[in-house]
Design an enzyme around this catalytic site. Structure first.
Site: not given
Ligand code: ARG
Ligand code: GLU
Length: 687
Positions: A83, A220, A623
């Site tokens: 991502h 990921d 991330s």
């Molecule tokens: N929750 C994770 C992070 O902030 C992954 C975000 C990307 N993935 C998704 N399925 N939207 O941010």
């Molecule tokens: N998916 C998150 C990022 O893009 C990490 C998730 C989180 O811990 O907020 O950094």
């Protein structure tokens, strides 16, 4: 008796909270190294951060402007999340080569794809420069002078240290609410090429259904390589550039992890607010999050309805839907967590004890002052957030505003129009307009509604009629009409109903909301700086870590499952068998490549680990961060947290807070079995 038990319980909790909480400055890691050692770490502080010799910090980079990455070979090979690489993979994709859908694997360095605009930043050094930054200021000059002195000195220092010729940039960052200033010196490389990415059905497996959730099975990751000029310096893309030779890279551990193992995360967390006043936490948990969740629930429902009716709309709205849904889910965990932990009450109790201590001294009245500012700010801040989540999130009015800005500057708008209409479906936008502007009237107090809004409702009678007029009459409904606009059409745009609605709300923000908000923010900045300083004096024994600000940090903890609900326990390691359990060709998020089904059917990889949970304190920006074991070997790549623990940006709870990592062995498995790109293993080091 009951009181004593409660007290003991809360002491136990706060003691336990210290266990795995914290995002520590790597240059001060010596202060934590004994605690890390006691928990199983076998590294020295110098192994983790050193300015005299290569250390683990030299293998960690800020990837782009909001993710982390890690070096894994002497030839500049880098891992980050899928991502995090997503937009670059997307840019190389076309109908003939859909790398998002099918994945991408360079089979030799010559096939690696350049990504103009993408940079990776290595931290050369970090250092406390508070004295330099505040030079020329003394307390008698006041807060305002402090700010301007700090600003001028920061600019001077940054300019002095920066060396653009050699890719060296410098930034001065405020820590502890500007009680301290740190200089961060980075070496920024700008020839970064795409080496590999799994198909999205692996790299984004589970999509938004599984996002922020456990059990998780997302592969990921994406792979890049940093290139440098032949003498090793940062350089623009050139075919004559050579793979960058890092001072340090991570060795990959093939032994994996098990429950209880020590791990640490080395990366760039973006933003936390651990030391704020109870009023701020109350606002976030009881007002802001619930209001924003409700607004996004409306939007997501409308998107989902049309996305499920048409494959074309599903593709058009998949990225938009993902970003709306990401924060929506996170806020739910955050507000629930604040409630469950009674953080507001706990903070009030803390403030009561603080006030007792502060009585008669320079900090007397400080928490009351904060409370007063927060209370005065609240309706204005809510209006600001409401504007962002309603009018500013509507597509047509936003397009109109962007086009207007471009025309005013004499810039062409045809590319903007093409981009916009490629992924635009009017019924979603029009229905969102109705839902969001109705909610505006229902939830914003009368005196926080612009006169324009009330006038429109009066003249149209209903929001539906108002929307119908805009979405049938606006020139912005017509792609060709928008594309052909030029500088001479500014007046035409000004008279357009889609532009008008955006503009009227924006003007109201500028005149009625922002001035009060800015004044309150200024007061808050000064009061919060003092409160941070005071808290550190109030609890001299406590090791305060600075709130996250996208600078490099170390978080440590252990591999651990958790109990998400009564009578349920989540084990900390997921496997390929779990992917097969979810696999379903009819559900987009769970439709895996046939090749993966075949590999599984052939047998022998049922127990292939995929993801694992740990107690490391992380946030957005982490991330792509390397997850390391007690010996500093790479065991995983951080990519998410569980939603039940997302209040850790405000309050960390060892019972619920878990970061989610990709098991590095799954990455190896996919490279080999799906990518057939085993040539990459030759340059990695394994132990
Ligand atoms: N929750 C994770 C992070 O902030 C992954 C975000 C990307 N993935 C998704 N399925 N939207 O941010
Ligand atoms: N998916 C998150 C990022 O893009 C990490 C998730 C989180 O811990 O907020 O950094």
């Amino acid at each position: 008796m009951k009181k004593t038990i409660l007290l003991l319980l809360s002491l136990a909790l706060s003691f336990q909270a210290l266990a795995d909480e914290g995002m520590w400055l790597p240059n001060l890691i010596a202060r934590r190294i004994d605690d890390m050692g006691a928990k199983g770490c076998r590294l020295s502080a110098e192994d983790i951060y050193s300015i005299n010799q290569a250390s683990l910090k030299d293998a960690v980079v800020l990837f782009g402007s909001g993710c982390t990455g890690e070096l894994v070979s002497p030839k500049g090979l880098l891992f980050t999340n899928h991502h995090c690489g997503y937009s670059f993979i997307q840019r190389h994709s076309s109908v003939e080569h859909d790398y998002l859908k099918d994945g991408f694997w360079a089979m030799s360095p010559a096939e690696e794809l350049p990504n103009p605009g993408l940079t990776v930043s290595f931290l050369e050094r970090m250092q406390d420069v508070t004295g330099v930054i505040l030079y020329g200021w003394n307390p008698s000059m006041g807060e305002e002078a402090r700010d301007s002195v700090a600003k001028a000195n920061s600019a001077r220092l940054q300019k002095e240290v920066a060396d653009p010729e050699n890719g060296i940039s410098a930034s001065v960052e405020a820590l502890y609410y500007a009680n301290q200033y740190y200089l961060f010196v980075y070496r920024v490389y700008r020839d970064v090429r795409l080496v590999g990415a799994p198909p999205s059905s692996i790299g984004k497996f589970g999509g938004d259904t599984d996002n922020w959730m456990w059990p998780r099975h997302t592969g990921d990751f994406s792979i890049f390589r940093i290139y440098a000029s032949p003498d090793g310096k940062p350089a623009d893309y050139s075919p004559s550039n050579v793979p960058y030779r890092p001072k340090k890279y991570f060795s990959i551990c093939r032994d994996g992890v098990k429950e209880g193992d020590f791990t640490f995360v080395y990366g760039c967390p973006g933003s936390t607010r651990e030391y704020v006043h109870s009023e701020e936490v109350r606002y976030i948990g009881e007002v802001s999050d619930p209001q924003k969740i409700a607004l996004r629930t409306l939007r997501l429902g409308i998107q989902k309805k049309y996305m499920s009716q048409s494959q074309e709309v599903r593709i058009q709205y998949s990225a938009k839907n993902a970003s709306v849904s990401n924060a929506w889910k996170k806020w739910q965990g955050e507000s629930k967590g604040i409630k469950r932990l009674r953080t507001v009450q706990a903070k009030r109790e803390y403030e009561r004890r603080f006030n007792e201590w502060a009585a008669g001294g320079p900090y007397e009245g400080l928490t009351e002052r904060l409370e007063d500012i927060y209370k005065r700010r609240e309706p204005y801040y809510l209006a600001y957030e409401y504007f962002n989540e309603t009018v500013r999130s509507l597509e047509l009015p936003s397009l109109a505003s962007h086009v207007y800005g471009a025309l005013k500057l004499g810039r062409p708008v045809d590319a903007m129009a093409r981009n916009f209409f490629k992924d635009y479906y009017r019924p979603i936008d029009q229905e969102s307009f109705v839902a969001l502007l109705k909610a505006f009237g229902q939830n914003m107090p009368e005196d926080f509604q612009p006169a324009y809004y009330k006038d429109k409702l009066r003249s149209y009678g209903t929001v539906e009629a108002w929307a119908e007029d805009i979405y049938s009459r606006s020139l912005f409904c017509n792609a060709d009409a928008v594309a052909s606009l030029g500088a001479e059409d500014v007046a035409l745009v000004e008279a357009d109903p889609a532009f008008e609605v955006y503009n009227a709300f924006q003007k109201w923000m500028n005149s009625d909301i922002m001035p009060v908000l800015r004044a309150a923010e200024k007061e808050l900045k000064a009061a919060n700086r003092l409160y941070m300083k005071a808290q550190m004096e109030f609890e001299p024994e406590r090791d305060f870590y600075p709130d996250a600000n996208l600078t490099l940090r170390v978080a440590y903890g252990k591999v651990a499952g958790y109990k998400p609900a009564d009578a349920v326990y989540y084990a900390p390691v997921s496997t390929l068998t779990g992917i097969m359990e979810k696999d379903n060709p009819d559900i987009f998020d769970y439709n895996i490549p046939q090749s993966l089904r075949d590999i599984y059917a052939a047998g022998g990889c049922e127990d292939q680990p995929v993801c694992f949970l740990a107690t490391n304190h992380t946030t957005g920006g982490n991330s792509g961060s390397p997850v390391l074991n007690a010996d500093g070997l790479l065991v995983g790549i951080n990519f998410d947290r569980v939603w039940e623990g997302t209040m850790s940006d405000l309050v960390y709870d060892p019972v619920y807070c878990r970061n989610i990592s990709l098991d590095v062995r799954y990455l190896l498995f996919i490279i080999e079995q799906i990518g057939h790109a085993g040539w990459l293993f030759d340059e990695m080091s394994f132990s």
